[in-house]
Design a protein around this motif. Structure first.
Motif, PDB file in Angstrom:
ATOM      1  N   UNK A  86       0.820  -1.207   0.000  1.00  0.00           N
ATOM      2  CA  UNK A  86       0.000   0.000   0.000  1.00  0.00           C
ATOM      3  C   UNK A  86       0.854   1.257   0.000  1.00  0.00           C
ATOM      4  N   UNK A  87       1.899   1.275   0.818  1.00  0.00           N
ATOM      5  CA  UNK A  87       2.776   2.437   0.879  1.00  0.00           C
ATOM      6  C   UNK A  87       3.458   2.700  -0.456  1.00  0.00           C
ATOM      7  N   UNK A  88       3.977   1.650  -1.081  1.00  0.00           N
ATOM      8  CA  UNK A  88       4.684   1.829  -2.352  1.00  0.00           C
ATOM      9  C   UNK A  88       3.722   2.271  -3.458  1.00  0.00           C
ATOM     10  N   UNK A  89       2.511   1.718  -3.491  1.00  0.00           N
ATOM     11  CA  UNK A  89       1.521   2.149  -4.482  1.00  0.00           C
ATOM     12  C   UNK A  89       1.163   3.613  -4.313  1.00  0.00           C
ATOM     13  N   UNK A  90       1.202   4.089  -3.073  1.00  0.00           N
ATOM     14  CA  UNK A  90       0.838   5.469  -2.789  1.00  0.00           C
ATOM     15  C   UNK A  90       1.986   6.437  -3.092  1.00  0.00           C
ATOM     16  N   UNK A  91       3.194   5.916  -3.272  1.00  0.00           N
ATOM     17  CA  UNK A  91       4.319   6.780  -3.596  1.00  0.00           C
ATOM     18  C   UNK A  91       5.323   6.956  -2.477  1.00  0.00           C
ATOM     19  N   UNK A  92       5.115   6.300  -1.344  1.00  0.00           N
ATOM     20  CA  UNK A  92       6.075   6.387  -0.236  1.00  0.00           C
ATOM     21  C   UNK A  92       7.306   5.554  -0.592  1.00  0.00           C
ATOM     22  N   UNK A  93       8.490   6.133  -0.391  1.00  0.00           N
ATOM     23  CA  UNK A  93       9.734   5.408  -0.634  1.00  0.00           C
ATOM     24  C   UNK A  93      10.075   4.587   0.610  1.00  0.00           C
ATOM     25  N   UNK A  94       9.885   3.299   0.532  1.00  0.00           N
ATOM     26  CA  UNK A  94      10.154   2.396   1.651  1.00  0.00           C
ATOM     27  C   UNK A  94      11.570   1.846   1.490  1.00  0.00           C
ATOM     28  N   UNK A  95      12.431   2.149   2.441  1.00  0.00           N
ATOM     29  CA  UNK A  95      13.823   1.718   2.361  1.00  0.00           C
ATOM     30  C   UNK A  95      14.176   0.897   3.599  1.00  0.00           C
ATOM     31  N   UNK A  96      14.215  -0.388   3.411  1.00  0.00           N
ATOM     32  CA  UNK A  96      14.583  -1.267   4.507  1.00  0.00           C
ATOM     33  C   UNK A  96      16.106  -1.455   4.518  1.00  0.00           C
ATOM     34  N   UNK A  97      16.628  -1.738   5.689  1.00  0.00           N
ATOM     35  CA  UNK A  97      18.072  -1.874   5.831  1.00  0.00           C
ATOM     36  C   UNK A  97      18.796  -0.545   5.787  1.00  0.00           C
ATOM     37  N   UNK A  98      18.078   0.541   5.976  1.00  0.00           N
ATOM     38  CA  UNK A  98      18.655   1.887   5.899  1.00  0.00           C
ATOM     39  C   UNK A  98      18.154   2.726   7.058  1.00  0.00           C
ATOM     40  N   UNK A  99      19.029   3.534   7.618  1.00  0.00           N
ATOM     41  CA  UNK A  99      18.621   4.442   8.681  1.00  0.00           C
ATOM     42  C   UNK A  99      19.397   5.753   8.536  1.00  0.00           C
ATOM     43  N   UNK A 100      19.358   6.563   9.567  1.00  0.00           N
ATOM     44  CA  UNK A 100      20.016   7.861   9.547  1.00  0.00           C
ATOM     45  C   UNK A 100      21.383   7.754  10.210  1.00  0.00           C
ATOM     46  N   UNK A 101      22.392   8.253   9.527  1.00  0.00           N
ATOM     47  CA  UNK A 101      23.740   8.275  10.071  1.00  0.00           C
ATOM     48  C   UNK A 101      24.027   9.605  10.756  1.00  0.00           C
ATOM     49  N   UNK A 102      23.475  10.683  10.216  1.00  0.00           N
ATOM     50  CA  UNK A 102      23.662  12.011  10.800  1.00  0.00           C
ATOM     51  C   UNK A 102      22.535  12.912  10.331  1.00  0.00           C
ATOM     52  N   UNK A 103      22.082  13.801  11.204  1.00  0.00           N
ATOM     53  CA  UNK A 103      21.035  14.762  10.868  1.00  0.00           C
ATOM     54  C   UNK A 103      21.589  16.171  10.989  1.00  0.00           C
ATOM     55  N   UNK A 104      21.242  17.033  10.034  1.00  0.00           N
ATOM     56  CA  UNK A 104      21.655  18.431  10.063  1.00  0.00           C
ATOM     57  C   UNK A 104      20.430  19.301   9.812  1.00  0.00           C
ATOM     58  N   UNK A 105      20.624  20.611   9.847  1.00  0.00           N
ATOM     59  CA  UNK A 105      19.512  21.525   9.601  1.00  0.00           C
ATOM     60  C   UNK A 105      19.083  21.509   8.139  1.00  0.00           C
TER      61      UNK A 105
END
Length: 594
Positions: A224-243
């Motif tokens: 459902x998410x992929x059909x709606x256009x959401x980019x689902x990325x498994x095995x991936x997370x955030x390494x660093x966040x900036x402004x």
């Protein structure tokens, strides 16, 4: 003989159910006190619909006073428990300290956002555990779409209409699903640059969406998410966040102004103050929800590590279903410990789960029957209406209006970015200048990235140090009626007579007075510098030491601290009570978001 005093800390799923069941069983034969920071029970599963503009905030809140008429409500945040004196110390919303004595204590403090040590996350991400966070997200998403529609620069437009959700568990999946529909509806009225549309990313280091739930639910939600256009990325997370965006673990940099943190939860730090055996931050209890060695203390919900009798050697997961059922068991066993009824261990049977994916889409497996599409949507909404302890007609009315009328996408501006920091032990309370310091926050857990740590997965055993074992019979369940060491056997009757009523300990000296006395002895201390981009208020809360944490309201000096400006109630004047100006950035001219 005086009536037994029962204190319940927390009014989440476990605490609310405990208070409800105890008030029915006690029928005025016990003094029941419910300590909670707010005067409402929050129905968390519908919070994503508040953020998406489907439901009004009050629809997901149930008044404690109206629905628990035989329970005394005390507004305040528990900041310390003395099990020897049998007292709970708390601070009310106006900063006044108080103490509650108890004969029986039920700890149901719930959980808070899990903060992992990833650079920039605490400063630039926002969680999703309380009503203030949902209101902030709704305003923030609306504002970013409106600013993106007015932007002349294509890169700025793309960054503002890109939204990153970290954690593909129950909450993160619903936030991404509802959010995509919400922003798509907005751009139909506020078109973006040609060829652009809102972009939602759902990240998790797990192998699949909803890793803690049934595979059917996972596949349905992913599709459902992929059909709606959401980019689902498994095995991936955030390494660093900036402004300006987030750096992913695969090396890609995503330009964004919106980072929603849904990697899971950790138990409320209050449980650690008891100094009793813990299991990954949860208070260890026996199958009867009693704390070993402290038979007058019960714990349930996310704050308790409850043995899973269906899966020996494991603990029940931190879900609303378990918390709701444990609340009833806790109430029955508290009554039994006072001589009314027979205690029983906590046992459960999986009834299935429902995941609302927005619109008419949902994933559900009631009683093990896999459903998707319209049928799952009907079952999901029917389940929520049945599970809510109030506001059913209002919720149904909002759903009907949402089906026939366009949503109102407006910014109310009631909750600012600095009011809902990620590193808080009180997500149900928005921070405001002048509010007294709450109880100290526990350190964030370490870990690699998203919502796949063992304590957030059902059916996973802990890998930390072993906690003291609970003595059990050959069947694995403590025998009903066995006396705990040092506690006399209670004769089970239908009467509410306390078997042991200890007098409350002496009232403790309030923390505010203690701090003031310490500060007068050390006049060389000075107020810390304010955090960057924060409105003038008071220095960081829950953070010891001379320097405030980031994301805290700033330039106004701490109360009772010697500063160049005369402190309140000191000779020479009174400090300004109005917070200073917000330093605005290009990232968010309306609010100063990072």
């Amino acid at each position: 003989m005086s009536r037994p005093r029962i204190v319940i800390v927390g009014a989440g799923f476990a605490g609310y159910r405990t208070a409800k069941e105890l008030s029915r069983k006690a029928r005025g034969k016990a003094d029941i006190t419910l300590l909670n920071p707010t005067d409402y029970f929050l129905y968390l599963p519908l919070l994503p619909q508040v953020a998406a503009g489907i439901l009004e905030p009050r629809r997901v809140t149930v008044s404690l006073s109206d629905t628990l008429p035989q329970v005394r409500l005390v507004l305040g945040e528990a900041d310390g428990i003395d099990p020897d004196a049998r007292t709970v110390h708390y601070t009310d919303p106006e900063g006044t300290g108080g103490t509650l004595g108890y004969d029986r204590l039920v700890l149901a403090a719930g959980s808070v956002n899990k903060l992992l040590p990833i650079p920039g996350v605490a400063e630039h991400a926002h969680g999703f555990r309380g009503l203030p966070e949902a209101l902030y997200l709704r305003d923030h998403v609306t504002r970013q779409v409106e600013l993106a529609a007015a932007a002349d620069d294509p890169e700025t437009c793309a960054a503002r209409c890109t939204f990153v959700v970290v954690g593909a568990g129950y909450t993160g999946t619903e936030v991404a699903a509802q959010g995509q529909l919400f922003t798509d509806a907005q751009v139909r009225r506020h078109p973006l640059r040609k060829g652009m549309r809102p972009r939602w990313l759902l990240l998790d280091i797990a192998e699949r969406v909803l890793p803690e739930l049934d595979e059917h639910l996972s596949r349905t939600a992913d599709r459902t998410l992929r059909e709606r256009g959401v980019e689902v990325r498994m095995g991936t997370s955030v390494k660093e966040a900036t402004s300006d965006g987030v750096l992913l673990t695969d090396g890609e940099f995503v330009a964004t102004r919106s980072l929603v943190w849904c990697v899971g939860v950790r138990p409320d730090p209050l449980a650690e103050s008891l100094g009793l055996p813990m299991e990954r931050g949860r208070l260890l209890v026996d199958p009867n929800l009693q704390v070993p060695g402290r038979p007058e203390v019960f714990a349930c919900g996310d704050a308790a590590a409850v043995p899973d009798l269906e899966n020996p050697g494991q603990f029940t997961p931190m879900t609303a279903q378990h918390a709701w059922r444990q609340g009833r068991t806790a109430a029955l066993n508290v009554a039994a410990s006072l001589g009314a009824g027979v205690r029983r261990p906590y046992e459960h049977r999986d009834l299935g789960f429902v995941v609302d994916l927005g619109g008419v889409k949902a994933a559900a497996n009631p009683l093990g029957v896999p459903l998707s599409g319209l049928a799952a949507g009907a079952v999901t909404r029917g389940y929520h209406l049945a599970a809510m302890p109030g506001n059913r007609v209002r919720v149904a009315a909002d759903w009907l209006l949402d089906a026939v009328l366009p949503r109102q996408a407006v910014q109310l501006g009631l909750v600012r970015s600095w009011s809902v920091p990620l590193d808080t032990a009180s997500p149900e309370l928005a921070r405001v200048p002048g509010r007294p310091q709450p109880r100290q926050e526990a350190d964030a857990r370490s870990g690699p990235g998203a919502a796949t740590e063992p304590e957030t997965r059902p059916g996973r055993s802990a890998t930390g140090p072993a906690a003291p074992a609970v003595e059990q019979t050959e069947s694995g369940v403590p025998a009903v009626g066995e006396a705990e060491p040092g506690v006399p056997v209670v004769e089970q009757t239908d009467e509410w007579e306390p078997t042991e009523v200890a007098s409350a300990g002496e009232a403790v000296i309030s923390e505010a007075k203690a701090r003031e006395a310490a500060e007068q002895e050390s006049p060389e201390q000075h107020a810390p510098e304010p955090a960057k981009n924060q409105p003038g208020g008071e220095p960081a809360k829950r953070q010891p030491g001379p320097e405030p944490a980031k994301n805290q309201p700033g330039p106004e000096p701490a109360k009772s601290q010697p500063t160049p400006e005369p402190a309140k109630k000191q000779p020479g004047g009174e400090p300004d009570k109005v917070p200073g100006p917000v330093k605005r950035t290009d990232a968010d001219p309306a609010e100063g978001d990072s």
